[in-house]
Design a protein around this motif. Structure first.
Motif, PDB file in Angstrom:
ATOM      1  N   PHE A  56     -12.834  -1.895  -4.937  1.00 23.38           N
ATOM      2  CA  PHE A  56     -12.322  -0.370  -5.493  1.00 23.38           C
ATOM      3  C   PHE A  56     -13.394  -0.090  -6.510  1.00 23.38           C
ATOM      4  N   ASP A  57     -13.909   1.233  -6.291  1.00 21.45           N
ATOM      5  CA  ASP A  57     -14.566   1.706  -7.413  1.00 21.45           C
ATOM      6  C   ASP A  57     -14.298   2.816  -8.367  1.00 21.45           C
ATOM      7  N   GLY A  58     -12.740   2.648  -8.346  1.00 22.59           N
ATOM      8  CA  GLY A  58     -12.057   3.395  -9.333  1.00 22.59           C
ATOM      9  C   GLY A  58     -12.010   2.804 -10.636  1.00 22.59           C
ATOM     10  N   GLN A  59     -11.169   3.329 -11.688  1.00 27.90           N
ATOM     11  CA  GLN A  59     -10.765   2.648 -13.038  1.00 27.90           C
ATOM     12  C   GLN A  59     -10.208   1.537 -12.679  1.00 27.90           C
ATOM     13  N   ILE A  60     -10.641   0.120 -13.335  1.00 30.70           N
ATOM     14  CA  ILE A  60     -10.052  -1.004 -13.332  1.00 30.70           C
ATOM     15  C   ILE A  60      -9.819  -1.642 -14.687  1.00 30.70           C
ATOM     16  N   SER A  61      -8.725  -2.074 -15.046  1.00 30.39           N
ATOM     17  CA  SER A  61      -8.695  -2.941 -16.348  1.00 30.39           C
ATOM     18  C   SER A  61      -7.666  -4.099 -16.184  1.00 30.39           C
ATOM     19  N   VAL A  62      -8.016  -5.200 -17.179  1.00 38.19           N
ATOM     20  CA  VAL A  62      -7.188  -6.158 -17.127  1.00 38.19           C
ATOM     21  C   VAL A  62      -5.904  -6.019 -18.025  1.00 38.19           C
ATOM     22  N   GLY A  63      -4.670  -6.335 -17.539  1.00 39.69           N
ATOM     23  CA  GLY A  63      -3.508  -6.064 -18.587  1.00 39.69           C
ATOM     24  C   GLY A  63      -3.544  -7.280 -19.451  1.00 39.69           C
ATOM     25  N   GLU A  64      -2.955  -6.973 -20.744  1.00 41.22           N
ATOM     26  CA  GLU A  64      -2.914  -7.865 -21.702  1.00 41.22           C
ATOM     27  C   GLU A  64      -1.622  -7.329 -22.505  1.00 41.22           C
ATOM     28  N   PRO A  65      -0.786  -8.614 -22.920  1.00 42.81           N
ATOM     29  CA  PRO A  65       0.503  -8.159 -23.576  1.00 42.81           C
ATOM     30  C   PRO A  65       0.237  -7.263 -24.873  1.00 42.81           C
ATOM     31  N   GLY A  66       1.102  -6.390 -25.147  1.00 40.30           N
ATOM     32  CA  GLY A  66       1.085  -5.279 -26.067  1.00 40.30           C
ATOM     33  C   GLY A  66       0.390  -3.846 -25.704  1.00 40.30           C
ATOM     34  N   GLN A  67      -0.236  -4.015 -24.420  1.00 36.60           N
ATOM     35  CA  GLN A  67      -1.045  -2.861 -24.001  1.00 36.60           C
ATOM     36  C   GLN A  67      -0.145  -1.714 -23.643  1.00 36.60           C
ATOM     37  N   VAL A  68      -0.531  -0.373 -24.133  1.00 41.51           N
ATOM     38  CA  VAL A  68       0.497   0.634 -23.654  1.00 41.51           C
ATOM     39  C   VAL A  68      -0.171   1.648 -22.858  1.00 41.51           C
ATOM     40  N   TYR A  69       0.328   2.130 -21.700  1.00 40.34           N
ATOM     41  CA  TYR A  69      -0.190   2.890 -20.919  1.00 40.34           C
ATOM     42  C   TYR A  69       0.633   4.091 -20.568  1.00 40.34           C
ATOM     43  N   ALA A  70       0.038   5.479 -21.098  1.00 40.12           N
ATOM     44  CA  ALA A  70       0.720   6.595 -21.305  1.00 40.12           C
ATOM     45  C   ALA A  70       0.547   7.425 -20.197  1.00 40.12           C
ATOM     46  N   LEU A  71       1.250   8.157 -19.627  1.00 34.19           N
ATOM     47  CA  LEU A  71       1.254   9.233 -18.669  1.00 34.19           C
ATOM     48  C   LEU A  71       1.667  10.656 -19.094  1.00 34.19           C
ATOM     49  N   VAL A  98       0.854  -1.122  -0.009  1.00 38.34           N
ATOM     50  CA  VAL A  98       0.015   0.056   0.140  1.00 38.34           C
ATOM     51  C   VAL A  98       0.869   1.367  -0.071  1.00 38.34           C
ATOM     52  N   THR A  99       1.824   1.188   0.646  1.00 33.79           N
ATOM     53  CA  THR A  99       2.842   2.303   0.804  1.00 33.79           C
ATOM     54  C   THR A  99       3.581   2.598  -0.724  1.00 33.79           C
ATOM     55  N   ALA A 100       4.019   1.609  -1.040  1.00 29.21           N
ATOM     56  CA  ALA A 100       4.645   1.410  -2.540  1.00 29.21           C
ATOM     57  C   ALA A 100       3.689   2.201  -3.568  1.00 29.21           C
ATOM     58  N   ALA A 101       2.208   2.180  -3.462  1.00 27.87           N
ATOM     59  CA  ALA A 101       1.288   2.279  -4.379  1.00 27.87           C
ATOM     60  C   ALA A 101       0.823   3.840  -4.161  1.00 27.87           C
ATOM     61  N   ARG A 102       1.118   4.191  -3.039  1.00 30.83           N
ATOM     62  CA  ARG A 102       0.094   5.523  -2.464  1.00 30.83           C
ATOM     63  C   ARG A 102       0.064   6.791  -3.549  1.00 30.83           C
ATOM     64  N   GLY A 103      -1.070   6.932  -3.881  1.00 32.91           N
ATOM     65  CA  GLY A 103      -1.387   8.202  -4.714  1.00 32.91           C
ATOM     66  C   GLY A 103      -0.753   7.756  -6.360  1.00 32.91           C
ATOM     67  N   ALA A 104      -0.503   6.591  -6.542  1.00 30.41           N
ATOM     68  CA  ALA A 104       0.054   6.289  -7.903  1.00 30.41           C
ATOM     69  C   ALA A 104      -1.164   6.554  -8.982  1.00 30.41           C
ATOM     70  N   ASP A 105      -0.796   6.948 -10.054  1.00 29.66           N
ATOM     71  CA  ASP A 105      -1.467   7.134 -11.076  1.00 29.66           C
ATOM     72  C   ASP A 105      -1.670   5.828 -11.861  1.00 29.66           C
ATOM     73  N   LEU A 106      -0.936   4.910 -11.810  1.00 35.37           N
ATOM     74  CA  LEU A 106      -1.304   3.592 -12.291  1.00 35.37           C
ATOM     75  C   LEU A 106      -0.571   2.738 -11.396  1.00 35.37           C
ATOM     76  N   LEU A 107      -1.512   1.340 -10.974  1.00 38.91           N
ATOM     77  CA  LEU A 107      -1.006   0.347 -10.096  1.00 38.91           C
ATOM     78  C   LEU A 107      -1.199  -0.869 -10.742  1.00 38.91           C
ATOM     79  N   PHE A 108      -0.119  -1.617 -11.065  1.00 36.48           N
ATOM     80  CA  PHE A 108      -0.085  -2.805 -11.856  1.00 36.48           C
ATOM     81  C   PHE A 108      -0.003  -3.985 -10.651  1.00 36.48           C
ATOM     82  N   ALA A 109      -0.927  -4.587 -10.355  1.00 40.26           N
ATOM     83  CA  ALA A 109      -1.197  -5.500  -9.307  1.00 40.26           C
ATOM     84  C   ALA A 109      -1.479  -6.712  -9.645  1.00 40.26           C
ATOM     85  N   GLU A 110      -0.772  -7.587  -9.287  1.00 43.90           N
ATOM     86  CA  GLU A 110      -0.928  -9.104  -9.423  1.00 43.90           C
ATOM     87  C   GLU A 110      -2.273  -9.636  -8.862  1.00 43.90           C
TER      88      GLU A 110
END
Length: 255
Positions: free
Chosen positions: A240-255, A173-185
């Motif tokens: 979690f009621d925020g934005q959630i998606s499922v990762g797939e190979p080739g997807q690109v996330y830009a900030l 949780v500390t590592a992810a605090r306020g992150a724009d994107l969290l890639f979580a297993e």
């Protein structure tokens, strides 16, 4: 800053889905590869010269690191695209020995990576500079030395957190605090009930981390090929009621 998923299959690769590997890129700077599991080197070749990247490891289980010996062959011997200098490599303290054994010519030997990588071990909570991004490792809960990685671009303040492999732990949780994107297993699928303790998260656990950390966007990764993806996503949404998606190979996330 962009993150491209090279592969995110949980525990083992699947057809068309390499195991764990993620590419961080910032314009006009050398890229950073986070983990290099089976099949990810081929995916990286489709994007860039694999020799033009720093490499960091969350931990040293096979599904996160075993394309590294092949990368060493590329960097040393490719006729046109070999590495002509040293890049940075960070990981658990045993990284040079563990991976050196995989690429040694002698049984029990250790291949020395120092001709092509400058290695330093992670120190929990100590920020490292890799070009135009910083990475801060946070020790997490897994059977071996393992870290979540908090990647920040100082020029924009944007943050991506990668859980690596971990059961739920406050340090994640500390590592992810306020992150724009969290890639979580979410290796255990919808629920971790009856699963081995201290090892992985479920979709519900990943959603809990996202909620407690106040992240902007949760991306579920490291789901095993036999898991129910839709049920895993639903479990994350229950927490979690925020934005959630499922990762797939080739997807690109830009900030």
């Amino acid at each position: 800053m962009k993150l491209t998923i090279l592969g995110c299959s949980g525990s083992v690769p699947a057809p068309g889905k390499p195991a764990s590997g993620y590419l961080i890129t910032v314009d006009n700077d050398e890229s950073v590869v986070m983990d290099l599991g089976p099949g990810t080197l081929a995916a990286l070749q489709a994007i860039q010269n694999p020799a033009d990247a720093h490499v960091v490891f969350s931990h040293l289980h096979a599904d996160h690191c075993t394309d590294f010996p092949s990368l060493m062959v590329w960097r040393r011997f490719h006729p046109d695209a070999a590495s002509y200098g040293r890049d940075l490599c960070f990981g658990p303290v045993d990284t040079p020995i563990h991976l050196g054994r995989l690429s040694s010519n002698e049984p029990g030997g250790v291949d020395d990576m120092s001709d092509t990588f400058a290695f330093a071990p992670w120190v929990d909570g100590q920020t490292e500079i890799l070009g135009r991004v910083t990475i801060t490792p946070y020790r997490v809960l897994h059977p071996i030395e393992a870290y979540a990685l908090r990647v920040r671009e100082p020029a924009t303040g944007k943050v991506i957190t990668y859980s690596g492999d971990s059961a739920y732990t406050p340090n994640l949780v500390t590592a992810a605090r306020g992150a724009d994107l969290l890639f979580a297993e979410a290796c255990w699928g919808p629920s971790g009930e009856g699963m081995a303790p201290g090892m992985h998260m479920s979709g519900a656990d990943a959603g809990r981390v996202a909620r407690e950390a106040g992240v902007g966007h949760l991306v579920l990764i490291h789901i095993q090929p036999w898991a129910d993806v839709e049920a895993t996503l639903a479990a994350a949404r229950s927490e979690f009621d925020g934005q959630i998606s499922v990762g797939e190979p080739g997807q690109v996330y830009a900030l």
